[in-house]
Design a protein around this motif. Structure first.
Motif, mmCIF file in Angstrom:
data_model
loop_
_atom_site.group_PDB
_atom_site.id
_atom_site.type_symbol
_atom_site.label_atom_id
_atom_site.label_comp_id
_atom_site.label_asym_id
_atom_site.label_seq_id
_atom_site.Cartn_x
_atom_site.Cartn_y
_atom_site.Cartn_z
ATOM 1 N N GLU A 332 0.824 -1.203 0.000
ATOM 2 C CA GLU A 332 0.000 0.000 0.000
ATOM 3 C C GLU A 332 0.863 1.260 0.000
ATOM 4 O OE1 GLU A 332 -4.113 -1.390 2.168
ATOM 5 O OE2 GLU A 332 -2.676 -0.235 3.343
ATOM 6 N N ASN A 333 0.351 2.304 -0.639
ATOM 7 C CA ASN A 333 0.964 3.617 -0.543
ATOM 8 C C ASN A 333 -0.089 4.670 -0.844
ATOM 9 O OD1 ASN A 333 1.057 4.362 -3.510
ATOM 10 N ND2 ASN A 333 2.332 2.517 -3.557
ATOM 11 N N LEU A 334 0.271 5.908 -0.664
ATOM 12 C CA LEU A 334 -0.664 7.015 -0.826
ATOM 13 C C LEU A 334 -0.009 8.108 -1.663
ATOM 14 C CD1 LEU A 334 -3.500 8.072 0.401
ATOM 15 C CD2 LEU A 334 -2.036 9.553 1.774
ATOM 16 N N THR A 335 -0.791 8.672 -2.575
ATOM 17 C CA THR A 335 -0.328 9.812 -3.367
ATOM 18 C C THR A 335 -1.312 10.960 -3.201
ATOM 19 O OG1 THR A 335 0.678 8.358 -5.020
ATOM 20 C CG2 THR A 335 0.298 10.638 -5.666
ATOM 21 N N ILE A 336 -0.799 12.131 -2.917
ATOM 22 C CA ILE A 336 -1.589 13.356 -2.881
ATOM 23 C C ILE A 336 -1.023 14.283 -3.954
ATOM 24 C CG2 ILE A 336 -2.275 15.367 -1.502
ATOM 25 C CD1 ILE A 336 -1.958 13.653 0.992
ATOM 26 N N ALA A 337 -1.890 14.864 -4.772
ATOM 27 C CA ALA A 337 -1.430 15.690 -5.889
ATOM 28 C C ALA A 337 -2.177 17.015 -5.928
ATOM 29 C CB ALA A 337 -1.617 14.936 -7.206
ATOM 30 N N PHE A 338 -1.410 18.107 -6.060
ATOM 31 C CA PHE A 338 -1.952 19.451 -6.202
ATOM 32 C C PHE A 338 -1.659 19.948 -7.616
ATOM 33 C CE2 PHE A 338 -1.038 18.909 -1.714
ATOM 34 C CZ PHE A 338 -2.091 19.526 -1.056
ATOM 35 N N ARG A 339 -2.598 20.681 -8.181
ATOM 36 C CA ARG A 339 -2.471 21.179 -9.561
ATOM 37 C C ARG A 339 -1.882 22.592 -9.561
ATOM 38 N NH1 ARG A 339 -7.876 20.365 -11.929
ATOM 39 N NH2 ARG A 339 -8.354 22.477 -11.235
ATOM 40 N N PHE A 340 -0.991 22.841 -10.526
ATOM 41 C CA PHE A 340 -0.318 24.138 -10.654
ATOM 42 C C PHE A 340 -0.294 24.570 -12.124
ATOM 43 C CE2 PHE A 340 1.177 22.658 -6.615
ATOM 44 C CZ PHE A 340 1.474 23.805 -5.873
ATOM 45 N N ALA A 381 8.325 14.299 -1.959
ATOM 46 C CA ALA A 381 7.518 15.299 -2.657
ATOM 47 C C ALA A 381 8.309 15.744 -3.871
ATOM 48 C CB ALA A 381 7.234 16.486 -1.740
ATOM 49 N N PHE A 382 7.656 15.809 -5.017
ATOM 50 C CA PHE A 382 8.387 16.194 -6.218
ATOM 51 C C PHE A 382 7.441 16.797 -7.239
ATOM 52 C CE2 PHE A 382 7.343 11.719 -6.124
ATOM 53 C CZ PHE A 382 6.711 11.486 -7.330
ATOM 54 N N PRO A 383 7.940 17.749 -8.036
ATOM 55 C CA PRO A 383 7.106 18.359 -9.076
ATOM 56 C C PRO A 383 7.077 17.515 -10.343
ATOM 57 C CG PRO A 383 9.216 19.474 -8.969
ATOM 58 C CD PRO A 383 9.238 18.412 -7.906
ATOM 59 N N TYR A 384 5.950 17.503 -11.011
ATOM 60 C CA TYR A 384 5.790 16.858 -12.316
ATOM 61 C C TYR A 384 5.339 17.983 -13.249
ATOM 62 C CZ TYR A 384 4.584 12.961 -15.502
ATOM 63 O OH TYR A 384 4.532 12.070 -16.545
ATOM 64 N N VAL A 385 6.275 18.485 -14.056
ATOM 65 C CA VAL A 385 6.034 19.709 -14.819
ATOM 66 C C VAL A 385 5.678 19.367 -16.263
ATOM 67 C CG1 VAL A 385 7.034 21.888 -15.585
ATOM 68 C CG2 VAL A 385 7.613 20.976 -13.331
ATOM 69 N N LEU A 386 4.529 19.858 -16.710
ATOM 70 C CA LEU A 386 4.065 19.661 -18.079
ATOM 71 C C LEU A 386 3.730 21.019 -18.701
ATOM 72 C CD1 LEU A 386 1.784 16.589 -17.346
ATOM 73 C CD2 LEU A 386 3.877 16.545 -18.721
ATOM 74 N N LYS A 387 3.476 21.019 -19.985
ATOM 75 C CA LYS A 387 3.295 22.283 -20.694
ATOM 76 C C LYS A 387 2.066 23.053 -20.226
ATOM 77 C CE LYS A 387 3.205 24.244 -25.356
ATOM 78 N NZ LYS A 387 3.288 23.951 -26.801
ATOM 79 N N ASP A 388 0.930 22.390 -20.121
ATOM 80 C CA ASP A 388 -0.319 23.079 -19.784
ATOM 81 C C ASP A 388 -0.493 23.267 -18.282
ATOM 82 O OD1 ASP A 388 -0.887 23.012 -22.500
ATOM 83 O OD2 ASP A 388 -2.014 21.142 -22.347
ATOM 84 N N TYR A 389 -0.087 22.278 -17.537
ATOM 85 C CA TYR A 389 -0.213 22.314 -16.077
ATOM 86 C C TYR A 389 0.986 21.596 -15.462
ATOM 87 C CZ TYR A 389 -5.156 23.596 -16.665
ATOM 88 O OH TYR A 389 -6.330 24.236 -17.003
ATOM 89 N N SER A 390 1.177 21.843 -14.182
ATOM 90 C CA SER A 390 2.179 21.107 -13.406
ATOM 91 C C SER A 390 1.490 20.482 -12.201
ATOM 92 C CB SER A 390 3.309 22.036 -12.958
ATOM 93 O OG SER A 390 3.943 22.634 -14.070
ATOM 94 N N VAL A 391 2.198 19.576 -11.562
ATOM 95 C CA VAL A 391 1.644 18.851 -10.418
ATOM 96 C C VAL A 391 2.697 18.775 -9.323
ATOM 97 C CG1 VAL A 391 0.613 16.680 -9.627
ATOM 98 C CG2 VAL A 391 0.234 17.445 -11.987
ATOM 99 N N LEU A 392 2.292 18.987 -8.091
ATOM 100 C CA LEU A 392 3.121 18.651 -6.936
ATOM 101 C C LEU A 392 2.594 17.341 -6.382
ATOM 102 C CD1 LEU A 392 5.354 19.314 -4.868
ATOM 103 C CD2 LEU A 392 3.581 20.399 -3.471
ATOM 104 N N MET A 393 3.440 16.318 -6.402
ATOM 105 C CA MET A 393 3.045 14.992 -5.941
ATOM 106 C C MET A 393 3.697 14.688 -4.598
ATOM 107 S SD MET A 393 3.391 12.941 -9.579
ATOM 108 C CE MET A 393 3.027 11.349 -8.848
ATOM 109 N N VAL A 495 -6.006 15.998 -5.169
ATOM 110 C CA VAL A 495 -6.459 14.642 -5.502
ATOM 111 C C VAL A 495 -5.683 13.681 -4.620
ATOM 112 C CG1 VAL A 495 -6.334 12.841 -7.276
ATOM 113 C CG2 VAL A 495 -7.139 15.137 -7.873
ATOM 114 N N ILE A 496 -6.363 12.675 -4.115
ATOM 115 C CA ILE A 496 -5.700 11.685 -3.268
ATOM 116 C C ILE A 496 -5.986 10.287 -3.822
ATOM 117 C CG2 ILE A 496 -7.657 11.667 -1.645
ATOM 118 C CD1 ILE A 496 -5.533 11.177 0.584
ATOM 119 N N VAL A 497 -4.909 9.529 -4.027
ATOM 120 C CA VAL A 497 -5.034 8.178 -4.590
ATOM 121 C C VAL A 497 -4.556 7.175 -3.551
ATOM 122 C CG1 VAL A 497 -4.354 6.597 -6.432
ATOM 123 C CG2 VAL A 497 -4.648 9.043 -6.931
ATOM 124 N N TYR A 498 -5.477 6.314 -3.134
ATOM 125 C CA TYR A 498 -5.156 5.234 -2.206
ATOM 126 C C TYR A 498 -4.768 4.001 -3.018
ATOM 127 C CZ TYR A 498 -7.486 7.965 1.474
ATOM 128 O OH TYR A 498 -7.847 8.938 2.368
#
Length: 977
Positions: A332-340, A381-393, A495-498
């Motif tokens: 098991e693990n947990l991911t929390i993601a914020f949109r930027f 914690a790490f950023p996932y940077v894309l052209k239209d949006y980015s994500v902090l995971m 967003v939270i993914v269990y």
């Protein structure tokens, strides 16, 4: 020396320096060799940015440290621009770009083309037909006509050309908004390379499609077995309901995979593979004035055209947490993601700082509060940077007895600290200095340079802005971080993914279609390939190591110092190397890991981590089976302070019972998680095959031994490490004598070294009959490793081994790949590799691997067994393999501290010279007859142990018993606990 040091200090100057005194980055324009380009002032990579008349972007970053070039041909199109009714299309096309054109990859284009046109039409019928019976009839016809067409095709001519010119790492990848083709080539082969790349992108032919489509099916099924990929796809789907980041996946839906359209693929190529949407990025050993002329001459045929605009509705704010659940066999693990906002924005650059404040490996909030204090098994914690949006995971793994909601609460509590500015005042300047050090290190590598330039190009990031980002971040204060965090990291907008452990009831496997093996014409060659191979290239002389000249030697007290001087920058790396590992003491790995939680009488563990990070230094203690390395790296100006800090920690670390109790809980949880990892299970089976039931993999502490470990036991081991005989390895600006003199004052050693504890001996199993080792795992695929223990290490066999690997089993152009994947479509990944022993007296090992759908297991094993019995013979293929080995050695440059480790590796094999020199000389004398003789002597008719990890619901005992005596070791037998 003063000038170099002055320049370096400008780069790594203190945080307190005013912005006006910082390096200025400004776009400028220049003309050279008849071509105008842009560049950024003070760019350490000296990159030039050209735009040809047809709109093609060419980015050149010269560096002559190695006679090689990293090349990327990037298209600003990926799964985001897939048609909604043909998802996965960009990825399909990426695969097909290796199949050739009307000039190569074909024996007779005039005869092949009508058959390929017919296949096109059949797929359109198949795509639009819903009746199952009719679809089966159409597919039978596709299979039939594909077999006819394949008689005129030549598989893998592209890869054979790349191999013959000494190319390495031939590959490609597709993601949301990029499709990138990657090659690492000798600089001497650039004319061949550009000529064939221009042809490759001129008019690709979609040949041998139905077997390649089956490889994509395999890739999809591998994704169904990948819990991490499933969790990430669930996260993106929830974060981006309006953008194709979330609406469709790179590999596509099963429905679309089953109903491909070659016409749609071809349309995608014509829409997006146009010069004004592409970039050629090269970094390596070349003159940019000469290179731009070569690129332009080869690619000026391309015609620009309007690119379909990608349109999407902006995402609406998330007003309450969006929850998803994913199930699978992994822990098991947990991911929390914020949109930027997207990659080109200031907010995206700020996001990289936020990620480092939370996680930087040493002094981030997650590092100190969650990992160091052992509140979670792991957290990042790490950023996932894309052209239209980015994500902090944010990602966290629970300790035993902890719920995923506990993980959530702990990670969000750290976000609250971030929002309050509750972190050390010197953390931001420390992050900036570490980023500067990292940038210097990255710019040393031509591969890293090219990768960074390519990423900025496809994401639409301005290179000047990228270069200036460290300056920009150095002006940020805690108040700005607080404002930014409070703006974006609210209590509701994530967003939270269990990721839960359990059966995934939503898996729909892509079924195996009936495929008749097709011809690959491995021994044939088109006139175009002959033309490419006959093109002259500039000979590059190999450069072999001379250990007596290339390694400086000195003493630090009684300890030998081996050194290579860094004349490029002020980075150092230092190692204390002991010839002792877990085979000498099973507690050693546990002690090495325990050190990170310990302090001294004067400093807490947290203080030590902060001190190292402030110095922009890193340290680690890693214990292998036979060696232990204590390593430290950073800026030479902080050499003394960094070494003193490490020496103090090793000598004065104090036992901490509370830390050990927490560590034992996490240690056991890590061990439990290993039993849920199919890769770890396979590693255990492979060791079982090589050594028997008692082997290096399960030579670990028992549960009872862990219970009985005391904190002082581990601390005593740490205190004693430098009391054993060891060697010091140093790479840095100082000479060996200078480094030795400094270390003699800092590095404490005893008058007499302790003898190493006796090492446990492991004897490789003697295989007299076939055996099958099986482990059950809930998965769609079957993973198969066929293992054979070979003869003891023989230096005289090295050239034969290199040739066998290159010709027979490794790489896309190898016999194994062509036969099992290209011809029979029995695997996404397959290879065979003969591995020579790392130590004199030890035995070599041969491994043949297939990762395939469980329902193809029998066919895949038979295909590999056939190749191990009879190796197909191709004079042209062997010549290409010899060329690849020879040219790879010619352009291989072992540099920096790799020289030291190469020397130690040679010493373990009883050698005092660079083995590549012998291989380079011997490879030319080997013939196809020699390669076949070596194959037959080592592999043909020999017993193997088949290590198989698969679901017992998909693989039967009767099938397994076909290959040898069946043994099903339980997890305790595999892991030793």
């Amino acid at each position: 020396m003063k000038t170099k040091l002055f320049i370096f200090l400008l780069l790594v100057g203190s945080y307190a320096a005013k912005v006006s005194a910082q390096t200025q980055y400004v776009w400028k324009t220049a003309t050279a060799g008849g071509y105008t380009y842009k560049y950024v002032t003070n760019d350490p990579t000296h990159s030039r940015f050209y735009t040809l008349k047809n709109g093609l972007t060419v980015i050149l970053s010269p560096t002559n440290k190695q006679p090689r070039i990293q090349a990327y041909i990037a298209v600003k199109a990926g799964s985001k621009t897939d048609p909604a009714d043909h998802t996965g299309l960009a990825h399909y096309l990426e695969h097909m770009m290796f199949k050739g054109t009307d000039k190569y990859g074909t024996l007779d284009w005039s005869k092949e083309k009508p058959l390929l046109d017919k296949i096109d039409e059949l797929y359109e019928q198949y795509n639009s037909t819903t009746d199952d019976a009719k679809r089966k009839e159409i597919y039978k016809e596709i299979d039939k006509v594909s077999g006819q067409a394949a008689k005129f095709g030549i598989a893998n001519e592209y890869d054979k050309m790349m191999a013959a010119m000494g190319g390495q790492g031939s590959n490609a990848f597709t993601s949301f908004e990029q499709t990138v083709y990657t090659e690492d080539i000798p600089s001497s082969a650039v004319d061949k390379f550009l000529t064939m790349q221009a042809e490759r992108f001129r008019a690709p032919v979609l040949r041998i499609f139905h077997t390649e489509l089956e490889a994509v099916y395999e890739e999809k099924n591998r994704g169904l077995d990948n819990d991490g990929r499933k969790a990430q796809e669930a996260m993106f789907e929830a974060l981006f309901p309006n953008n194709n980041y979330g609406k469709q996946t790179t590999i596509g839906t099963i429905e679309h995979l089953k109903n491909p359209s070659l016409k749609a693929i071809r349309k995608y190529y014509y829409d997006y593979y146009v010069p004004n949407n592409m970039g050629i990025i090269l970094s390596g050993d070349f003159n940019p004035d000469v290179m731009i002329k070569k690129v332009a001459a080869n690619f000026n045929y391309m015609k620009p055209k309007a690119i379909p605009a990608y349109k999407f509705a902006p995402e609406v704010p998330i007003t309450s947490p969006v929850q998803r659940e994913v199930f699978g066999p992994n822990p098991e693990n947990l991911t929390i993601a914020f949109r930027f906002p997207g990659a080109s924005t200031k907010d995206a650059r700020m996001l990289s700082l936020i990620g480092s404040i939370l996680t930087n490996g040493k002094a981030g909030l997650f590092d100190l509060d969650l990992t160091k204090k052992q509140k979670l098994l792991s957290a990042s914690a790490f950023p996932y940077v894309l052209k239209d949006y980015s994500v902090l995971m944010l990602r966290g793994n629970p300790v035993k007895g902890q719920s995923l909601d506990d993980v959530k609460a702990l990670m969000l509590a750290e976000i609250d600290k971030l929002k309050k500015g509750d972190f050390a005042a010197d953390l931001i300047p420390s992050i900036v200095n570490n980023l500067k050090k990292s940038t210097i290190q990255q710019n040393e590598s031509y591969g890293n340079r090219a990768g960074n330039l390519m990423s900025d190009f496809t994401a639409g990031v301005d290179w000047r802005t990228d270069l200036a980002s460290i300056n920009e971040l150095s002006t940020i204060d805690i108040a700005q971080v607080k404002a930014f965090a409070n703006k974006y990291l609210t209590d509701a907008n994530y967003v939270i993914v269990y990721k839960r452990q359990g059966e995934d009831k939503n898996i729909i496997k892509v079924d195996k279609p009936p495929i008749t093996p097709v011809e690959v014409n491995a021994g044939s060659q088109s006139p175009y390939v002959k033309m490419i191979n006959d093109m002259p290239d500039n000979a590059v002389q190999p450069l072999f190591l001379d250990y007596a000249k290339d390694i400086q030697r000195a003493k630090a007290g009684p300890v030998d110092v081996l050194s290579v001087q860094n004349k490029d920058n002020a980075i150092f790396r230092l190692y204390y190397r002991l010839d002792m590992g877990s085979w000498n003491n099973k507690l050693l790995p546990m002690a090495a890991a325990y050190l990170q939680y310990l302090g001294t009488d004067k400093k807490s563990s947290e203080d030590i981590s902060k001190a190292f990070y402030k110095l922009a230094s890193t340290f680690s203690v890693s214990a292998g089976t036979e060696n232990t390395n204590i390593s430290i790296g950073g800026l030479q100006e902080n050499f003394g302070a960094s070494v003193s800090l490490l020496e103090d920690l090793l000598a004065n670390c104090q036992a901490d019972d509370k830390a050990l109790a927490s560590y034992k809980v996490r240690y056991r949880k890590t061990r439990e998680n290993q039993k849920l990892n199919k890769g770890a299970i396979m590693q255990g089976l492979v060791n079982y095959a090589q050594f028997g039931a008692e082997n290096p993999f399960n030579n670990v502490l028992t549960d009872e031994e862990i219970d009985n470990v005391k904190a002082q036991d581990l601390v005593d081991i740490l205190h004693s490490l430098t009391k054993y005989k060891h060697t010091i390895l140093y790479y840095g600006p100082a000479t060996a004598v200078q480094a030795g003199a400094t270390l003699a004052k800092l590095h404490k050693t005893p008058a007499t070294f302790l003898p190493y504890p006796a090492a446990k001996k492991f004897t490789r199993a003697v295989q007299t009959e076939n055996q099958v080792l099986f482990a059950n795992y809930d998965m769609v695929q079957a993973e198969i490793n066929m293992i054979r223990n070979q003869q003891p290490y023989d230096v005289n066999q090295t050239a034969s081994v290199e040739l066998l690997n290159n010709y027979f089993g490794s790489g896309i152009s190898s016999i194994v790949f062509q036969n099992i994947r290209e011809s029979k479509a029995l695997a996404y990944s397959t290879y065979a590799y003969y591995s020579q022993a790392a130590k004199s007296g030890d035995s070599d090992t041969f491994v043949a691997y297939v990762g395939t759908q469980a329902d193809k297991m029998n066919e895949a094993i038979k295909a590999m067994n056939d190749l191990l019995t009879t190796m197909p013979e191709s004079e042209k293929g062997l010549l290409a393999a010899k060329d690849n080995v020879r040219k790879s050695i010619q352009t291989d440059r072992i540099t920096q501290d790799d020289i030291l480790f190469n020397y130690l590796d040679a010493k373990r094999r009883g050698l005092d010279y660079d083995l590549r020199k012998n291989t380079f000389t011997a490879i030319n004398k080997l013939t196809l007859k020699d390669a076949v003789a070596f194959h037959d002597a080592e592999l043909k008719g020999k017993p193997f142990t088949y290590c198989i990890v698969a679901s017992d619901k998909r693989v039967s005992d009767d099938d397994l018993k076909k290959y040898g005596t069946l043994v099903k070791p339980d997890l305790k037998a595999i892991f030793g606990y």
